[in-house]
Design a protein around this motif. Sequence first.
Motif, PDB file in Angstrom:
ATOM      1  N   ASN A  39       0.803  -1.210   0.000  1.00 19.75           N
ATOM      2  CA  ASN A  39       0.000   0.000   0.000  1.00 19.75           C
ATOM      3  C   ASN A  39       0.841   1.268   0.000  1.00 19.75           C
ATOM      4  O   ASN A  39       0.649   2.129  -0.839  1.00 19.75           O
ATOM      5  CB  ASN A  39      -1.036   0.004   1.121  1.00 19.75           C
ATOM      6  N   GLN A  40       1.803   1.421   0.893  1.00 21.34           N
ATOM      7  CA  GLN A  40       2.560   2.663   0.942  1.00 21.34           C
ATOM      8  C   GLN A  40       3.495   2.814  -0.254  1.00 21.34           C
ATOM      9  O   GLN A  40       3.536   3.868  -0.883  1.00 21.34           O
ATOM     10  CB  GLN A  40       3.339   2.770   2.247  1.00 21.34           C
ATOM     11  N   ALA A  41       4.235   1.762  -0.584  1.00 22.23           N
ATOM     12  CA  ALA A  41       5.148   1.868  -1.718  1.00 22.23           C
ATOM     13  C   ALA A  41       4.378   2.009  -3.020  1.00 22.23           C
ATOM     14  O   ALA A  41       4.759   2.795  -3.893  1.00 22.23           O
ATOM     15  CB  ALA A  41       6.073   0.659  -1.772  1.00 22.23           C
ATOM     16  N   ALA A  42       3.287   1.269  -3.179  1.00 17.57           N
ATOM     17  CA  ALA A  42       2.498   1.377  -4.402  1.00 17.57           C
ATOM     18  C   ALA A  42       1.850   2.751  -4.497  1.00 17.57           C
ATOM     19  O   ALA A  42       1.783   3.334  -5.578  1.00 17.57           O
ATOM     20  CB  ALA A  42       1.450   0.267  -4.470  1.00 17.57           C
ATOM     21  N   ASN A  43       1.379   3.307  -3.378  1.00 19.03           N
ATOM     22  CA  ASN A  43       0.839   4.663  -3.406  1.00 19.03           C
ATOM     23  C   ASN A  43       1.925   5.665  -3.771  1.00 19.03           C
ATOM     24  O   ASN A  43       1.679   6.606  -4.535  1.00 19.03           O
ATOM     25  CB  ASN A  43       0.214   5.033  -2.063  1.00 19.03           C
ATOM     26  N   GLY A  44       3.115   5.492  -3.237  1.00 13.31           N
ATOM     27  CA  GLY A  44       4.234   6.363  -3.605  1.00 13.31           C
ATOM     28  C   GLY A  44       4.530   6.261  -5.090  1.00 13.31           C
ATOM     29  O   GLY A  44       4.817   7.265  -5.755  1.00 13.31           O
ATOM     30  N   HIS A  45       4.433   5.052  -5.614  1.00 17.13           N
ATOM     31  CA  HIS A  45       4.661   4.859  -7.048  1.00 17.13           C
ATOM     32  C   HIS A  45       3.556   5.529  -7.867  1.00 17.13           C
ATOM     33  O   HIS A  45       3.836   6.121  -8.916  1.00 17.13           O
ATOM     34  CB  HIS A  45       4.758   3.364  -7.366  1.00 17.13           C
ATOM     35  N   LEU A  46       2.321   5.462  -7.398  1.00 20.50           N
ATOM     36  CA  LEU A  46       1.234   6.147  -8.094  1.00 20.50           C
ATOM     37  C   LEU A  46       1.480   7.657  -8.131  1.00 20.50           C
ATOM     38  O   LEU A  46       1.232   8.314  -9.142  1.00 20.50           O
ATOM     39  CB  LEU A  46      -0.112   5.842  -7.435  1.00 20.50           C
ATOM     40  N   ILE A  47       1.976   8.204  -7.037  1.00 21.02           N
ATOM     41  CA  ILE A  47       2.321   9.630  -7.015  1.00 21.02           C
ATOM     42  C   ILE A  47       3.392   9.911  -8.059  1.00 21.02           C
ATOM     43  O   ILE A  47       3.312  10.898  -8.805  1.00 21.02           O
ATOM     44  CB  ILE A  47       2.758  10.067  -5.602  1.00 21.02           C
ATOM     45  N   ASP A  48       4.409   9.034  -8.150  1.00 20.44           N
ATOM     46  CA  ASP A  48       5.461   9.211  -9.156  1.00 20.44           C
ATOM     47  C   ASP A  48       4.901   9.173 -10.573  1.00 20.44           C
ATOM     48  O   ASP A  48       5.334   9.936 -11.441  1.00 20.44           O
ATOM     49  CB  ASP A  48       6.533   8.127  -9.018  1.00 20.44           C
ATOM     50  N   LEU A  49       3.945   8.282 -10.821  1.00 21.81           N
ATOM     51  CA  LEU A  49       3.341   8.208 -12.153  1.00 21.81           C
ATOM     52  C   LEU A  49       2.635   9.515 -12.508  1.00 21.81           C
ATOM     53  O   LEU A  49       2.789  10.038 -13.613  1.00 21.81           O
ATOM     54  CB  LEU A  49       2.360   7.036 -12.227  1.00 21.81           C
ATOM     55  N   PHE A  50       1.867  10.052 -11.565  1.00 21.37           N
ATOM     56  CA  PHE A  50       1.173  11.312 -11.832  1.00 21.37           C
ATOM     57  C   PHE A  50       2.162  12.474 -11.948  1.00 21.37           C
ATOM     58  O   PHE A  50       1.919  13.424 -12.695  1.00 21.37           O
ATOM     59  CB  PHE A  50       0.119  11.592 -10.757  1.00 21.37           C
ATOM     60  N   ALA A  51       3.289  12.382 -11.240  1.00 20.70           N
ATOM     61  CA  ALA A  51       4.301  13.444 -11.325  1.00 20.70           C
ATOM     62  C   ALA A  51       4.950  13.492 -12.706  1.00 20.70           C
ATOM     63  O   ALA A  51       5.511  14.529 -13.085  1.00 20.70           O
ATOM     64  CB  ALA A  51       5.369  13.232 -10.244  1.00 20.70           C
ATOM     65  N   ALA A  52       4.863  12.414 -13.464  1.00 20.58           N
ATOM     66  CA  ALA A  52       5.417  12.388 -14.820  1.00 20.58           C
ATOM     67  C   ALA A  52       4.502  13.084 -15.823  1.00 20.58           C
ATOM     68  O   ALA A  52       4.886  13.293 -16.977  1.00 20.58           O
ATOM     69  CB  ALA A  52       5.663  10.940 -15.258  1.00 20.58           C
ATOM     70  N   LEU A  53       3.298  13.442 -15.392  1.00 20.07           N
ATOM     71  CA  LEU A  53       2.319  14.091 -16.272  1.00 20.07           C
ATOM     72  C   LEU A  53       2.376  15.610 -16.081  1.00 20.07           C
ATOM     73  O   LEU A  53       2.851  16.099 -15.049  1.00 20.07           O
ATOM     74  CB  LEU A  53       0.911  13.572 -15.950  1.00 20.07           C
ATOM     75  N   PRO A  54       1.872  16.370 -17.049  1.00 20.29           N
ATOM     76  CA  PRO A  54       1.838  17.829 -16.886  1.00 20.29           C
ATOM     77  C   PRO A  54       1.049  18.234 -15.639  1.00 20.29           C
ATOM     78  O   PRO A  54       0.020  17.643 -15.315  1.00 20.29           O
ATOM     79  CB  PRO A  54       1.132  18.308 -18.162  1.00 20.29           C
ATOM     80  N   LEU A  55       1.539  19.245 -14.961  1.00 18.54           N
ATOM     81  CA  LEU A  55       0.956  19.681 -13.698  1.00 18.54           C
ATOM     82  C   LEU A  55      -0.335  20.457 -13.902  1.00 18.54           C
ATOM     83  O   LEU A  55      -0.408  21.337 -14.776  1.00 18.54           O
ATOM     84  CB  LEU A  55       1.950  20.561 -12.941  1.00 18.54           C
TER      85      LEU A  55
END
Length: 196
Positions: free
Chosen positions: A57-73
């Motif tokens: 849960n925590q690492a996968a959520n962190g990874h989801l944040i990283d995925l969205f961070a790769a998109l335009p803000l």
Amino acid sequence: MIVNRRMGSDQPNEHDELEQHLTQKLNVPLDWPEGGNLTASHVAVIAAAATCDTAYNQAANGHLIDLFAALPLPGTADGRSFWKRIRDAGGIAAMNIDPANMGGPFFDRIHNGNESGIASRILSFLGELAPSQRTAVAEVIGSALDRRTIGVGGSYGGELWLRDAEMSAWRVALASRREFETAQDRERFFEAWRRA
């Protein structure tokens, strides 16, 4: 460092990889401190248990944040254009992940422990997309990825982004069900498989 960690061993004096790492790389004897209530071996067991409990849960959520961070803000010119194209490509399903619909501090809440919020939104988004919409969304995402830093782009990069988001969200959702599992549920599971 990735290690294989078993909870317990058939051989009482056989150390698993995490215990070997503590002794070899950190020069920590497993019975240190001698006579102590909490030894390095105990720390290895605690670390493995904590990793099992939080990795999904925590690492996968962190990874989801990283995925969205790769998109335009959101809020930027590129972001406004990008999220409009996502809404156009994904239709009503895109409202699950649209920044205006998710609320301002949504990622702050995830960062602070709301374990399944983004995961359920991503799974709803992807589950509601028709195949043609998924292809169109992958195109939009892929066109926005920075090929210089990520190495891929276009529809292939977008599809990788979608698959990665889907599997990460699934891991969070699956791990979240464990909050409702008791020790008796776990023992019932093992017992049923022993008798199968």
